[in-house]
Scaffold this motif. Structure first.
Motif, PDB file in Angstrom:
ATOM      1  N   SER A  65       0.870  -1.350  -0.102  1.00  0.00           N
ATOM      2  CA  SER A  65      -0.037  -0.090  -0.021  1.00  0.00           C
ATOM      3  C   SER A  65       0.986   1.034  -0.016  1.00  0.00           C
ATOM      4  N   LEU A  66       2.068   1.149   0.114  1.00  0.00           N
ATOM      5  CA  LEU A  66       3.232   2.441  -0.090  1.00  0.00           C
ATOM      6  C   LEU A  66       3.225   2.932  -1.234  1.00  0.00           C
ATOM      7  N   PRO A  67       3.325   4.284  -1.315  1.00  0.00           N
ATOM      8  CA  PRO A  67       3.734   4.898  -2.572  1.00  0.00           C
ATOM      9  C   PRO A  67       5.117   4.531  -2.752  1.00  0.00           C
ATOM     10  N   ASP A  68       5.470   4.545  -4.238  1.00  0.00           N
ATOM     11  CA  ASP A  68       6.736   4.298  -4.798  1.00  0.00           C
ATOM     12  C   ASP A  68       7.873   4.905  -3.773  1.00  0.00           C
ATOM     13  N   PHE A  69       7.541   6.157  -3.577  1.00  0.00           N
ATOM     14  CA  PHE A  69       8.788   6.947  -2.984  1.00  0.00           C
ATOM     15  C   PHE A  69       9.362   6.190  -1.751  1.00  0.00           C
ATOM     16  N   ALA A  70       8.272   5.521  -0.993  1.00  0.00           N
ATOM     17  CA  ALA A  70       8.498   5.173   0.404  1.00  0.00           C
ATOM     18  C   ALA A  70       9.030   3.873   0.228  1.00  0.00           C
ATOM     19  N   ARG A  71       8.837   3.125  -0.824  1.00  0.00           N
ATOM     20  CA  ARG A  71       9.308   1.719  -0.971  1.00  0.00           C
ATOM     21  C   ARG A  71      10.879   1.713  -1.142  1.00  0.00           C
ATOM     22  N   LYS A  72      11.412   3.091  -1.373  1.00  0.00           N
ATOM     23  CA  LYS A  72      12.894   3.093  -1.443  1.00  0.00           C
ATOM     24  C   LYS A  72      13.660   2.965  -0.021  1.00  0.00           C
ATOM     25  N   PHE A  73      12.824   3.138   1.080  1.00  0.00           N
ATOM     26  CA  PHE A  73      13.220   3.037   2.399  1.00  0.00           C
ATOM     27  C   PHE A  73      12.940   1.926   3.007  1.00  0.00           C
ATOM     28  N   LEU A  74      11.614   1.187   2.768  1.00  0.00           N
ATOM     29  CA  LEU A  74      11.393   0.028   3.257  1.00  0.00           C
ATOM     30  C   LEU A  74      11.309  -1.019   2.212  1.00  0.00           C
ATOM     31  N   ALA A  75      11.636  -1.973   2.695  1.00  0.00           N
ATOM     32  CA  ALA A  75      11.705  -3.256   1.973  1.00  0.00           C
ATOM     33  C   ALA A  75      10.804  -4.408   2.543  1.00  0.00           C
ATOM     34  N   GLU A  76      10.399  -5.389   1.900  1.00  0.00           N
ATOM     35  CA  GLU A  76       9.734  -6.275   2.396  1.00  0.00           C
ATOM     36  C   GLU A  76      10.082  -6.912   3.781  1.00  0.00           C
ATOM     37  N   TYR A  77      11.201  -7.235   3.957  1.00  0.00           N
ATOM     38  CA  TYR A  77      12.075  -7.321   5.208  1.00  0.00           C
ATOM     39  C   TYR A  77      12.948  -6.448   5.683  1.00  0.00           C
ATOM     40  N   ASN A  78      12.893  -5.847   6.950  1.00  0.00           N
ATOM     41  CA  ASN A  78      13.794  -4.929   7.349  1.00  0.00           C
ATOM     42  C   ASN A  78      14.428  -5.239   8.605  1.00  0.00           C
ATOM     43  N   THR A  79      15.748  -4.751   8.992  1.00  0.00           N
ATOM     44  CA  THR A  79      16.535  -5.038  10.018  1.00  0.00           C
ATOM     45  C   THR A  79      15.862  -3.996  10.971  1.00  0.00           C
ATOM     46  N   VAL A  80      15.479  -4.389  12.144  1.00  0.00           N
ATOM     47  CA  VAL A  80      14.964  -3.642  13.286  1.00  0.00           C
ATOM     48  C   VAL A  80      15.814  -3.998  14.352  1.00  0.00           C
ATOM     49  N   ILE A  81      16.277  -2.911  14.979  1.00  0.00           N
ATOM     50  CA  ILE A  81      16.745  -2.902  16.153  1.00  0.00           C
ATOM     51  C   ILE A  81      16.096  -2.369  17.401  1.00  0.00           C
ATOM     52  N   GLN A  82      15.698  -3.063  18.514  1.00  0.00           N
ATOM     53  CA  GLN A  82      14.900  -2.641  19.643  1.00  0.00           C
ATOM     54  C   GLN A  82      15.404  -2.887  20.801  1.00  0.00           C
ATOM     55  N   GLN A  83      15.356  -1.813  21.586  1.00  0.00           N
ATOM     56  CA  GLN A  83      15.805  -2.063  23.055  1.00  0.00           C
ATOM     57  C   GLN A  83      14.627  -1.607  24.037  1.00  0.00           C
ATOM     58  N   ASP A  84      14.444  -2.562  25.152  1.00  0.00           N
ATOM     59  CA  ASP A  84      13.558  -2.437  26.115  1.00  0.00           C
ATOM     60  C   ASP A  84      14.218  -2.064  27.252  1.00  0.00           C
ATOM     61  N   THR A  85      13.926  -1.001  28.037  1.00  0.00           N
ATOM     62  CA  THR A  85      14.370  -0.934  29.248  1.00  0.00           C
ATOM     63  C   THR A  85      13.094  -0.870  30.456  1.00  0.00           C
ATOM     64  N   TRP A  86      13.324  -1.127  31.659  1.00  0.00           N
ATOM     65  CA  TRP A  86      12.424  -1.369  32.611  1.00  0.00           C
ATOM     66  C   TRP A  86      13.015  -0.767  33.948  1.00  0.00           C
ATOM     67  N   ASP A  87      12.129  -0.022  34.822  1.00  0.00           N
ATOM     68  CA  ASP A  87      12.494   0.161  35.970  1.00  0.00           C
ATOM     69  C   ASP A  87      11.254  -0.729  36.582  1.00  0.00           C
ATOM     70  N   LEU A  88      11.564  -1.945  37.099  1.00  0.00           N
ATOM     71  CA  LEU A  88      10.722  -2.986  37.581  1.00  0.00           C
ATOM     72  C   LEU A  88      10.160  -2.528  38.906  1.00  0.00           C
ATOM     73  N   ALA A  89      10.548  -1.646  39.719  1.00  0.00           N
ATOM     74  CA  ALA A  89      10.071  -1.217  40.962  1.00  0.00           C
ATOM     75  C   ALA A  89       8.622  -0.336  40.698  1.00  0.00           C
ATOM     76  N   SER A  90       8.936   0.440  39.598  1.00  0.00           N
ATOM     77  CA  SER A  90       7.717   1.623  39.270  1.00  0.00           C
ATOM     78  C   SER A  90       7.072   0.982  38.072  1.00  0.00           C
ATOM     79  N   GLY A  91       7.440  -0.322  37.499  1.00  0.00           N
ATOM     80  CA  GLY A  91       6.566  -0.410  36.380  1.00  0.00           C
ATOM     81  C   GLY A  91       6.756   0.337  35.107  1.00  0.00           C
ATOM     82  N   VAL A  92       7.558   1.244  35.054  1.00  0.00           N
ATOM     83  CA  VAL A  92       7.722   2.028  33.839  1.00  0.00           C
ATOM     84  C   VAL A  92       9.099   1.719  32.741  1.00  0.00           C
ATOM     85  N   GLY A  93       8.699   1.735  31.659  1.00  0.00           N
ATOM     86  CA  GLY A  93       9.785   1.215  30.726  1.00  0.00           C
ATOM     87  C   GLY A  93       9.691   2.110  29.558  1.00  0.00           C
ATOM     88  N   ARG A  94      10.604   2.032  28.516  1.00  0.00           N
ATOM     89  CA  ARG A  94      10.699   2.780  27.368  1.00  0.00           C
ATOM     90  C   ARG A  94      11.253   1.692  26.209  1.00  0.00           C
TER      91      ARG A  94
END
Length: 163
Positions: A65-94
């Motif tokens: 559904s992406l317009p042609d311009f956006a397909r130059k940025f996103l492929a069918e599969y993309n490398t994603v790096i994710q970081q999850d951080t948590w303060d377990l005492a307060s239940g707050v994360g990012r």
């Protein structure tokens, strides 16, 4: 683009946070989620009430559904790096997400609370600095996040049975 999302979970916040701070949970989750391959944990540490995990995977996005311009940025599969951080005492994360080769910043502040059933409240921020086209790319990424988030909530509730 800012938006909110909530995961309603079928156990108390303490159980949810135990799951979210378990390295094995991430391996099981990403091995099961559709459209994810080559999952790898890059870093994982616990220090007192603090937990942090950083992982990389190849994730599929429906770019039809992406317009042609956006397909130059996103492929069918993309490398994603994710970081999850948590303060377990307060239940707050990012969450901080990088899509390799895509000029977009993605983050979410999270708060887990509730008994007997918990909610993880996400406050997402998706931003792209490309003039004129950035808003369209932000909207596509936000919709992709919403779709994947719903799948993630269902799977997390299944995996939560072990905690």
């Amino acid at each position: 683009m800012k938006f909110e999302d909530n995961h309603r979970l079928n156990k108390p916040a303490a159980s949810v946070l135990k799951m979210y701070s378990d390295r094995e949970y991430f391996g099981k989750k990403y091995a099961t989620l559709a459209g994810v391959k080559d999952f790898e944990i890059l870093e994982c540490e616990t220090a007192g009430n603090k937990f942090r995990i950083k992982h990389r995977s190849q994730q599929k996005s429906d770019t039809s559904s992406l317009p042609d311009f956006a397909r130059k940025f996103l492929a069918e599969y993309n490398t994603v790096i994710q970081q999850d951080t948590w303060d377990l005492a307060s239940g707050v994360g990012r969450l901080e997400i990088e899509i390799k080769g895509v000029p977009i910043k993605i983050s979410a502040d999270m708060k887990v609370s509730g008994t007997p059933n918990a909610t993880n409240a996400f406050n997402w921020n998706v931003s792209c600095g490309i003039p004129l086209l950035g808003g369209k790319l932000e909207k596509f990424i936000a919709e992709d996040i919403k779709t994947k988030s719903a799948e993630d909530a269902v799977l997390s509730n299944k995996l939560l049975a072990d905690y």
